[in-house]
Scaffold this active site. Structure first.
Site, PDB file in Angstrom:
ATOM      1  N   ILE A 297       2.935  -9.735 -18.565  1.00 25.52           N
ATOM      2  CA  ILE A 297       3.732  -9.755 -19.795  1.00 25.52           C
ATOM      3  C   ILE A 297       3.882 -11.154 -20.378  1.00 25.52           C
ATOM      4  CG2 ILE A 297       5.020  -7.647 -19.292  1.00 25.52           C
ATOM      5  CD1 ILE A 297       7.349  -9.452 -18.364  1.00 25.52           C
TER       6      ILE A 297
ATOM      7  N   TYR B 145      17.177 -16.454 -10.827  1.00 23.78           N
ATOM      8  CA  TYR B 145      17.038 -15.060 -11.255  1.00 23.78           C
ATOM      9  C   TYR B 145      18.152 -14.667 -12.209  1.00 23.78           C
ATOM     10  CZ  TYR B 145      17.505 -10.002 -11.175  1.00 23.78           C
ATOM     11  OH  TYR B 145      17.653  -8.689 -11.551  1.00 23.78           O
TER      12      TYR B 145
ATOM     13  N   ALA C  68       9.714  -4.785 -16.512  1.00 21.99           N
ATOM     14  CA  ALA C  68       8.886  -5.771 -15.817  1.00 21.99           C
ATOM     15  C   ALA C  68       9.656  -7.070 -15.636  1.00 21.99           C
ATOM     16  CB  ALA C  68       7.598  -6.015 -16.587  1.00 21.99           C
ATOM     17  N   ALA C  69       9.672  -7.592 -14.403  1.00 20.92           N
ATOM     18  CA  ALA C  69      10.467  -8.786 -14.128  1.00 20.92           C
ATOM     19  C   ALA C  69      10.167  -9.309 -12.734  1.00 20.92           C
ATOM     20  CB  ALA C  69      11.963  -8.470 -14.230  1.00 20.92           C
TER      21      ALA C  69
ATOM     22  N   GLY D 200       0.790  -1.225   0.000  1.00 20.70           N
ATOM     23  CA  GLY D 200       0.000   0.000   0.000  1.00 20.70           C
ATOM     24  C   GLY D 200       0.818   1.269   0.000  1.00 20.70           C
TER      25      GLY D 200
ATOM     26  N   LYS E 199      17.901 -13.787 -16.322  1.00 19.25           N
ATOM     27  CA  LYS E 199      18.293 -12.503 -16.888  1.00 19.25           C
ATOM     28  C   LYS E 199      19.407 -12.658 -17.932  1.00 19.25           C
ATOM     29  CE  LYS E 199      15.751  -9.225 -15.106  1.00 19.25           C
ATOM     30  NZ  LYS E 199      14.966  -8.311 -15.959  1.00 19.25           N
TER      31      LYS E 199
END
Length: 360
Positions: free
Chosen positions: A67, A158, A89-90, A47, A162
């Site tokens: 995506i 991760y 975005a990822a 929030g 990438k």
């Protein structure tokens, strides 16, 4: 920096991941430069994410889509016709990638393919910047910074995802934008940034947000690996690189397409302990302690970037030193509850641009 406003003014720019930490800052900067911003992302995670605090949904064209859905991404690009695309975005963290490797690979690999494929079928798109990470390199934890020509790798899901995104971007660049057989009038680059800090980041498993949460509640900061060394940089540093890169790509699509490192000067590459000690000294009362039991998966101990190519060819350079980097972040976290958050970010962007111009 003076050239950025002239370039981006009235241009339609797509930012994927615009509800995230870096994406929100990039959106604010683009708005300040006079761009019309279109965003594609999932909902903010908390929030008090920067996107919500700065009320960005009122200031841009805001799409909430995954995506991984190629048809929806194509539909949005066909309708909006952006000229420039920044793909941020990822799934952007190491530790969650161990917990959810499949979704990490899907988002970071298939998601990147979908963005590039949608761009390929959208003639209005001219410049595409795919944002990856400093962790794409085969990290041997050497005392020299990795150059763009060094081998790619990836120990954790991760980093591997990438590195795969880098190879995919290269394939699209060679197969379509620089191919004598199937040429399209687009240019594609990848941007590899260091460990980014700054106001408005509330992500789990990140050093500065973890520190701020502990300091706000007067609890000790828990650190997994105080001796780990990273190329820390303020969020505005790599974003300035992304913005400059797209501008340069518009001037010479062949020369400026490819991979680019954006990180601090070598003297400003510091340990986790250095960051936490300085952060506490700037914040006020606070203390930290180590909990090695939290280290349940592999994390690199040393990571450095070589930024000579970006400095010598692109004309980019870091503006803030290590102390300023931490100081600007602390200032934001101290002020955000009492300020107009959008204006707070704009003020830091203006200060940054003024420092850039004074050092040019």
């Amino acid at each position: 920096m003076q050239d950025l406003k002239g370039f981006y003014k009235n241009k339609k720019v797509l930012v994927t991941g615009h509800t995230g930490f870096k994406g929100s800052w990039l959106t604010i900067w683009l708005k300040r430069l006079g761009a019309e911003v279109v965003g594609i992302a999932l909902d903010p995670l908390t929030g008090r994410d920067l996107f919500l605090l700065a009320k960005l949904s009122d200031k841009i064209i805001d799409y909430r889509e995954d995506i991984r859905n190629l048809d929806k991404i194509k539909e949005i690009l066909t309708h909006e016709k952006p000229e420039i695309v920044f793909h941020l975005a990822a799934q952007a963290q190491v530790l969650p990638s161990y917990q959810n490797p499949v979704s990490t690979f899907e988002t970071n690999i298939i998601g990147t393919v979908n963005i590039l494929e949608a761009c390929r079928h959208t003639p209005s798109v001219k410049q595409i910047v795919i944002v990856t990470t400093d962790k794409v390199y085969e990290n041997r934890e050497t005392m020299t910074g990795y150059k763009e020509t060094d081998p790619l790798g990836g120990y954790d899901p991760y980093s591997a995802s990438k590195a795969a995104a880098e190879i995919i971007a290269q394939s699209y660049r060679l197969s379509f934008t620089q191919s004598p057989i199937l040429p399209i009038n687009q240019s594609i680059s990848t941007a590899r940034a260091g460990n980014v800090i700054g106001g408005g980041d509330w992500s789990q498993y990140r050093l500065v947000p973890d520190c701020i949460r502990s300091l706000e509640t007067n609890e000790p900061i828990i650190i997994r690996n105080p001796c780990a060394v990273r190329p820390w940089q303020h969020v505005l540093e790599p974003l300035s690189g992304y913005l400059l890169l797209a501008l340069r790509m518009s001037e010479d699509s062949f020369k400026y397409s490819g991979a680019w490192n954006f990180g601090p000067e070598e003297k400003d590459i510091k340990s986790v302990k250095d960051v936490v000690d300085l952060l506490i000294s700037l914040w006020g009362p606070g203390e930290w302690e180590t909990n090695n039991k939290d280290r349940k998966s592999h994390e690199a101990g040393l990571l450095m970037l070589n930024i000579c190519k970006s400095k010598d060819v692109l004309g980019w350079k870091p503006v803030l030193d290590f102390k300023e980097t931490v100081q600007w972040a602390v200032e934001w976290y101290k002020d955000y509850k009492e300020c107009n958050v959008y204006q707070l970010c704009v003020d830091q962007i203006e200060r940054y641009m003024n420092k850039w111009n004074s050092k040019s």
